[in-house]
Design an enzyme around this catalytic site. Sequence first.
Site, PDB file in Angstrom:
ATOM      1  CG  HIS A 148      -8.732   8.122  -1.156  1.00 36.89           C
ATOM      2  ND1 HIS A 148      -8.400   7.658  -2.547  1.00 36.89           N
ATOM      3  CD2 HIS A 148      -8.371   7.197  -0.489  1.00 36.89           C
ATOM      4  CE1 HIS A 148      -8.140   6.220  -2.352  1.00 36.89           C
ATOM      5  NE2 HIS A 148      -8.134   5.930  -0.933  1.00 36.89           N
ATOM      6  NE  ARG A 197      -6.860   7.531   7.110  1.00 40.89           N
ATOM      7  CZ  ARG A 197      -6.940   6.510   6.175  1.00 40.89           C
ATOM      8  NH1 ARG A 197      -6.353   5.613   6.263  1.00 40.89           N
ATOM      9  NH2 ARG A 197      -7.981   6.875   5.358  1.00 40.89           N
ATOM     10  CG  HIS A 230     -10.874   9.187   2.089  1.00 43.76           C
ATOM     11  ND1 HIS A 230     -11.952   8.458   1.999  1.00 43.76           N
ATOM     12  CD2 HIS A 230      -9.632   8.318   2.556  1.00 43.76           C
ATOM     13  CE1 HIS A 230     -11.438   6.970   2.492  1.00 43.76           C
ATOM     14  NE2 HIS A 230     -10.177   6.997   2.757  1.00 43.76           N
ATOM     15  CG  PHE A 253      -2.371   0.079   0.870  1.00 44.01           C
ATOM     16  CD1 PHE A 253      -3.086  -0.858   0.123  1.00 44.01           C
ATOM     17  CD2 PHE A 253      -3.441   1.220   1.524  1.00 44.01           C
ATOM     18  CE1 PHE A 253      -4.438  -0.435  -0.194  1.00 44.01           C
ATOM     19  CE2 PHE A 253      -4.549   1.330   1.093  1.00 44.01           C
ATOM     20  CZ  PHE A 253      -5.090   0.403   0.387  1.00 44.01           C
ATOM     21  CG  LEU A 257     -12.388   5.112  -1.202  1.00 47.94           C
ATOM     22  CD1 LEU A 257     -11.507   6.380  -1.543  1.00 47.94           C
ATOM     23  CD2 LEU A 257     -12.305   4.406   0.069  1.00 47.94           C
ATOM     24  NE  ARG A 304      -5.040   6.649   1.249  1.00 49.98           N
ATOM     25  CZ  ARG A 304      -5.969   5.925   1.835  1.00 49.98           C
ATOM     26  NH1 ARG A 304      -6.559   6.823   2.972  1.00 49.98           N
ATOM     27  NH2 ARG A 304      -6.206   4.692   1.597  1.00 49.98           N
ATOM     28  CD  GLN A 325      -5.689  10.666   3.430  1.00 53.60           C
ATOM     29  OE1 GLN A 325      -6.390   9.688   3.774  1.00 53.60           O
ATOM     30  NE2 GLN A 325      -4.425  10.590   3.527  1.00 53.60           N
ATOM     31  CD  GLU A 332      -3.318   4.024  -0.836  1.00 54.72           C
ATOM     32  OE1 GLU A 332      -3.800   4.596  -0.223  1.00 54.72           O
ATOM     33  OE2 GLU A 332      -1.991   3.813  -0.623  1.00 54.72           O
TER      34      GLU A 332
END
Lengths: 259, 575, 247
Positions: free
Chosen positions: B239, B387, B352, B124, B253, B287, B237, B256
């Site tokens: 995304h 994050r 997000h 990730f 969404l 991100r 954040q 990821e």
Amino acid sequence: MAASRSSVVPAAAGRTLRRDAWWLESVPVWILMGGFSLYATFRAFEGKFYESAPYLSPFYSPLIDPQHHWLPLWFSPAMLILAFPLGFRATCYYYRKALYRAFLLDPPACAVGENPQRKYRGEAKFPFILQNTHRYFLYGAIVFLCFLWYDALRAFWFPGPDQKLHFGIGLGSLVLLVNIVLLSCYLFSCHSLRHLIGGNLDCFSCTAFNLKRHGAWKKASFLNERHMIFAWASLISVGFADFYVRMVSSGMIKDLRIL
Amino acid sequence: MTNETKYETHEHDVLIIGAGGAGLRAAIEAMAAGARVAVVSKSLLGKAHTVMAEGGIAAAMANVDKADSWSTHFRDTMRGGKLMNNWRMAQLHAQEAPDRVRELEQWGALFDRTSDGDILQRAFGGHTFKRLCHVGDRTGLEMIRTLQDRGVQLGVDVFMECTIIRLLTDGNRVVGAFGYWREQGRFVVLKAKSVVMATGGIGKAWRVTSNSWEYTGDGMALAYDAGAELLDMEFVQFHPTGMVWPPGVQGILVTEAVRGEGGMLRNKNGERFMEKYDPQRMELSTRDVVARSIYTEVREGRGSEHGGAYLDISHKPADYVKQKLPSMYHQFKELADVDITKGPMEVGPTCHYMMGGIRVEAETAASSLPGLFAAGEAAAGLHGANRLGGNSLSDLLVFGRRAGIGAAAFANKTSAPSIDPAQITEAERDMVAPFDRGEGENPYSVHRDLQEVMQNLVGIFRVAEDMDKAMVELEKLKQRAAKVRVEGSRLFNPGWHLSNDLKSMLTVSEAVTRSAVARKESRGAHSRIDFPKLDEQTWGKQHNVITRDGDRMKLQQVPVDAVPDKLLELLAEEK
Amino acid sequence: MADAILEVFRGNQEAGGAKQYTVPIAPGMVVLDALHYIQGHLEPDLAVRWNCKAGKCGSCSAEVNGRPRLTCKTRMDALPTDKPITVYPMKSFPVIKDLVTDVSWNYRVNKKIPPFTPKPNTEWKMYQEDVDRVQEFRKCIECFLCQDVCHVVRDHHMKEEFGGPRFFVRVASLEMHPLDNVSRTKLLKNELGIGYCNITKCCTEVCPEEIKITDNAIIPLKERVVDEFYDPILKLVRKIRGTAKAE
């Protein structure tokens, strides 16, 4: 409590807001099931035209007392035999769905109303609690399947003028072969078989034997997804196989010899 | 006491507001500590946004990459957060996450497996190693269902479809909450010795967001109203990959995990543009970087047909895609008529996650207000300025549990609460006022305008000029929100519900904007066009803290806690 | 752009009826978008549950043109526009208001089911071939459409005697868990009334997660009930071998 919904969509048989022709779903079931039942009943009582060497109608296999040594004359051997495949099909998890929907309207189709007055017991009480015997019909069906495989293979050995059997292929051989393949697919895609073969395990990886059963279960699951197709295809093929043998046996048509 | 008897009243040791991952995990732990626990949620149980978490739970279990350890996870988290993180939280998080994941498994969760029979982990963004424990692309669902079943089994009282509109205080201490049942519109008093805020984020203040109607910043606004401190509210954040087309699904969404499984980002010229922005990590950059890169491509005219970028996973075998990303496959097939096994998805940034929130102590999750605890997205600190994907689910588990322990311990040493009827009367009066107004605006139109303001003026790239304008607009919106009118009855009335949620959204929007104006640098998710560089000298050393001062919002700066030398060494190491 | 007419149920326990709304259609629009349009522009008090709007949370269940659906996954362009599109609440649950129903029965049924109980001294090793089957059941998003469409609940109102497809799926996920150590077959037969299911498969037809509820959960569970209660040979075998799972 006056439930407001009831003022809009009252509970009644056949009531629904569905727009599509939901009742069409059951039409093929009526036609195929009804047609097959009538034909099979007629053939069971007919008691003749079931054999034309080397072909034997699947309705009469295995052939029991064809000369009526001990069976009363009015009792055709098919009646002994048909009970088993019929029982297998009647208790089959797929046919149960089709029959409950088409003939008992229980429900007529998804999200279509039923008669609210009727007391519903499902398969929890008599008579449909008997559906739980499906696996015993499966055991029986396996025996019958062996006979039918024997018949299908024998249909490739034609009696010659020398009184010996010679390999050959007739249209009837192929009809019986297709039929037995479809019947086998139907049987091996059975939900009960899938359960007994591996579905009843919780841990497949725990022993080497369980892993083998997992392999078998996966194959059974593959077939099982097509259980409905096999159910209808084999019903049609078994009816047609008998019909073909009857036509040949009664002299209506002549078997086409390919080889 | 007259007022109390007028309302349905429940009394517990620990009251948990929010039934997502953090709330449920806190409830389980508080029950285990012997407390009587209630969980309140705005939705039905099991519908919280945790179900939308797709990619996985970050935990250094080293099942796949044996070299992984908590110290690498700690370093990744701190670096991803641009060192704005609370170092102690980052440390606890990295150390405890593996145990929290194992716990889930022991409660019945079923993760995807390695060939050795362990929990499978995937790569990730921002994580050095393959670290995300997952179940296809529905990890959050697995997690919330497991926690939900565990909570129900332990006997947690669950109050579904209940909105809290005010924290009740006794002097400086939190003693419960006042709310209403969404179904019937009746009010309810929930007395408790301690309260855990686990209300999630604030995304619904933006137009393009992955968040549902619930994420209106209630917890932060309630805590702020009651006197708690809010930390680093500027770090919101975006995304990088939300859906952009068709319009109805804009913002939803796209996990990821698509990039984790090898998905590539391209612009309309077919260029793999991440080569320009982060040639080392490419699509698996953090991100903030990926979101800005896509945004920049679009702004410079290289965007996709509907103003996004192309994300392509179709070079992988179709069966693999369907097995690893089943819900993405269905989502695009059904909502956008795109078969992701054959062609690219169109994606763009979507609001997000909120890194900022209620300021808490690392060990106990206690806020600055006695009796009030916070965990999950509602709390701030762990993620710093940005994050990493996968760190949210582990955050919920690690700090949900710690909040549960903290709240139960606090309740244990505290006397029974007493309620001040005046607070209730005031809250009720404010709540029902929109029904009594002869005329006024529809709350939905105020909400739409608020979303436009935040989207256009306090978005991915920020500039003082825009944000000053936003402050003026927010003031006007506050006036309008105070005069909305609601039609119909109190029976399940979404317009009425929104009239209340608007207040929370306006509070957090103002806090975000004020903090963003103040931070004159670009760091993590906070990007200033007028201050495009990191400013380690000043802003690298301080947090923004927001508190209530009468009717006014007060902004202060506090120093960042110094990282102990031992951990500093870890941070300095190259991987 | 073209308009669509929606016929939405408005009302509560006491009174109610259908009401028509004209909604402009945008590309890719789903029924939930249309309901939001009504809320945002026409009648802000229209009650509808929703959360993720992406088919992952199972909140926005309703009956669109008579079929139980997630409104967030029902595309407007897939519906005929010659007549108004009807949107009604789930029929099997009491209406609270408009499209919102009281689904608390489901949560009560859930409480009857003994939770996951691992074997003592479990080594937490599991293999993909063991969890594959269970992971299908764990996909359930609890939209309760299967409960809504099931005629045992919908037409025969047997909420006391019957658990419904959702909870057969949940029991299946526990019973087939490779490390679970409790038997729930008796519960299935008695409290959850699996015998009332006559496997007519409507639950499978409506499942938005495409879980093969009937073939993979209910029928295998029925077979396990047969093993335990209706198969004399297996009963005998168990007696001889002295094996039975704990309850």
